[in-house]
Design an enzyme around this catalytic site. Structure first.
Site, PDB file in Angstrom:
ATOM      1  CG  ASP A  95      -0.078   0.026   2.479  1.00 55.15           C
ATOM      2  OD1 ASP A  95       0.659   0.137   2.504  1.00 55.15           O
ATOM      3  OD2 ASP A  95      -1.145  -0.142   3.583  1.00 55.15           O
ATOM      4  CB  SER A  96       0.176   4.734  -1.097  1.00 57.43           C
ATOM      5  OG  SER A  96      -0.975   4.994  -0.377  1.00 57.43           O
ATOM      6  N   GLY A  97       0.938   3.841   2.225  1.00 55.96           N
ATOM      7  CA  GLY A  97       1.367   4.309   3.398  1.00 55.96           C
ATOM      8  C   GLY A  97       0.404   5.613   3.719  1.00 55.96           C
ATOM      9  CG  PHE A  99      -5.519   3.289   6.202  1.00 59.54           C
ATOM     10  CD1 PHE A  99      -6.741   3.743   6.256  1.00 59.54           C
ATOM     11  CD2 PHE A  99      -4.867   2.563   7.377  1.00 59.54           C
ATOM     12  CE1 PHE A  99      -7.528   3.652   7.413  1.00 59.54           C
ATOM     13  CE2 PHE A  99      -5.878   2.227   8.208  1.00 59.54           C
ATOM     14  CZ  PHE A  99      -7.117   2.780   8.350  1.00 59.54           C
ATOM     15  CG  ASP A 149      -5.215   6.918  -1.081  1.00 59.34           C
ATOM     16  OD1 ASP A 149      -4.257   6.621  -0.381  1.00 59.34           O
ATOM     17  OD2 ASP A 149      -6.401   6.809  -0.740  1.00 59.34           O
ATOM     18  CD  GLN A 192     -10.206   7.181  -0.646  1.00 55.76           C
ATOM     19  OE1 GLN A 192     -11.316   7.006  -0.109  1.00 55.76           O
ATOM     20  NE2 GLN A 192      -9.205   6.596  -0.488  1.00 55.76           N
ATOM     21  CG  ASP A 269      -5.714  -5.513   2.558  1.00 55.35           C
ATOM     22  OD1 ASP A 269      -5.171  -5.078   3.793  1.00 55.35           O
ATOM     23  OD2 ASP A 269      -6.274  -4.592   1.920  1.00 55.35           O
ATOM     24  CB  CYS A 307     -11.764 -26.299   9.143  1.00 54.68           C
ATOM     25  SG  CYS A 307     -10.148 -25.490   8.595  1.00 54.68           S
ATOM     26  CB  CYS A 309      -6.591 -25.680   8.695  1.00 57.43           C
ATOM     27  SG  CYS A 309      -7.105 -25.360  10.261  1.00 57.43           S
ATOM     28  CB  CYS A 312      -9.671 -28.122  12.152  1.00 54.28           C
ATOM     29  SG  CYS A 312     -10.096 -26.444  12.097  1.00 54.28           S
ATOM     30  CG  HIS A 338      -8.961 -21.788  11.848  1.00 53.12           C
ATOM     31  ND1 HIS A 338      -9.742 -23.085  11.379  1.00 53.12           N
ATOM     32  CD2 HIS A 338     -10.094 -21.107  12.181  1.00 53.12           C
ATOM     33  CE1 HIS A 338     -11.043 -22.798  11.250  1.00 53.12           C
ATOM     34  NE2 HIS A 338     -11.329 -21.709  11.893  1.00 53.12           N
TER      35      HIS A 338
END
Length: 380
Positions: A95-97, A99, A149, A192, A269, A307, A309, A312, A338
């Site tokens: 990400d651009s930083g 946020f 942004d 935005q 994400d 599940c 995984c 589990c 998990h």
């Protein structure tokens, strides 16, 4: 010049228009829709790259702001880039930083040239601009970079949002001009507009005209009600190029993932699955399980019977509760594994539903089993 990152459409769901595809990058390809684990400081907390590959993570996210502050982008460049530094040979998105600048800095001064602010670590004065964000990300060597942004607060007035959008567009243009590694890295624009549908449409059109290789949708999942986020997505995705990736930033609850896919999103994400895992909260096919609750003290069954995984398969709810209550790091590793596995597998199931034109039916089945209340949605 062919962009470094290319989207390939495989199938469109007949009922919803949701997309199943493949995103090709210099470090490999991954299927979409895809949930990206967040490796803020060049690591997904408590988990190894090998474990992430094992669970099917096609791409991970790292954070420009945090890596700029420590260990520094020049050190990572010297190490051969972020892939070599963290031993991850698959795609990385940074990400651009932006946020973090707006969320972590209590004192900041937004100017046309960029943002002056103080480090959340030591209070030192810092300055981040569209050009600096590109410089840092090029040094990191990620496959997908984000434009710098302005992240407006929620709620924000319509007047403020209009000014903020205009600045973000100007910063996007500057970022494109500063980008020098088009053959190795692709730069995404960020749409935005808050919860104002007409502004979302306007900004999507503006950024689409700049011909980015992909597009992100920012400023959502910041406190607004779920229906407002969905309305914003419905107003945005139809105005983004159909032949390019669409990425919804910062969203990670199961219901929001499915609803986002239905509205044309390819990538997601969020820190949510690992953050709540550290407090003993897990996502299961039967809904949220807070494993530290007393009810699980003598529950020797698996965390999620549906599940497959390794958590589990091998560990009981009683054992997980013991580890979390005792603040053992292994417990956090297991719950984190998990939760990420659950969301990555959910996206796999969603892709299969799209290929078979049954996404709406899958959504209803999943929500019913998960215990999702449409009248009172919960954030997981």
């Amino acid at each position: 010049m062919r962009p470094a990152v290319v989207y390939e459409l495989l199938k469109t769901d007949k009922e919803t228009g949701a997309r199943a595809g493949i995103i090709h990058t210099p470090h490999g390809s991954f299927p979409t829709p895809m949930f990206m684990p967040v490796g803020t400081l060049a690591t997904v907390k408590t988990l190894s790259p090998e474990e992430l590959k094992e669970m099917g993570s096609g791409i991970i996210l790292s954070n420009t702001y945090h890596l700029w502050l420590r260990p520094g982008h020049e050190l990572i460049r010297e190490a051969g880039g972020l892939h070599k530094f963290m031993n991850w040979d698959q795609p990385i998105l940074t990400d651009s930083g932006g946020f973090q600048v707006f969320s972590l800095s209590k004192i900041r001064d937004i100017k046309e040239e960029g943002v002056h602010f103080r480090s959340h670590l030591d209070g030192s004065k810092l300055f981040l601009s569209p050009e600096k964000a590109i410089e840092i990300q090029e040094a990191l060597g990620s496959d997908i970079m984000m434009s710098f942004d302005e992240c407006p607060p929620y709620p924000a007035s319509r007047e403020y949002m209009i000014q903020s959008m205009a600045r973000t567009t100007r910063w996007a243009e500057r970022g494109l001009k500063a980008h020098t590694t088009m053959d190795k890295q692709s730069l995404f624009g960020i749409v935005q507009g808050g919860v104002y549908s007409d502004l979302r449409q306007q900004h999507a059109k503006e950024l689409a005209s700049l011909d980015f290789p992909g597009y992100s949708i920012g400023g959502l999942s910041v406190g607004e009600e779920k229906h407002l986020m969905n309305e914003a997505l419905e107003a945005t995705t139809p105005f983004l190029p159909a032949d390019k990736p669409r990425y919804l930033m910062g969203v990670g609850s199961p219901d929001a993932l499915i609803d986002g896919v239905i509205r044309g999103i390819d990538m997601f994400d969020c820190v949510l699955p690992t953050r709540i895992a550290r407090n003993g909260t897990t996502m299961t096919s039967q809904g949220r399980v807070v494993i530290k609750n007393a009810i699980y003290e003598r529950d020797f069954g698996p965390l999620d019977p549906n599940c497959d995984c390794h958590v589990c398969k091998n560990y009981s709810r009683a054992y997980l509760r013991h580890l979390i209550k005792a603040k053992e790091a292994f417990g956090i590793r297991l719950t984190s594994y998990h939760n990420l596995y659950f969301l990555i597998k959910l996206m796999e199931d969603v892709r299969e539903a799209i290929m078979e034109d049954r996404l709406l039916a899958f959504r209803e089945e999943f929500f019913e089993q998960y215990g999702y209340n449409k009248e009172n949605p919960r954030n997981f």
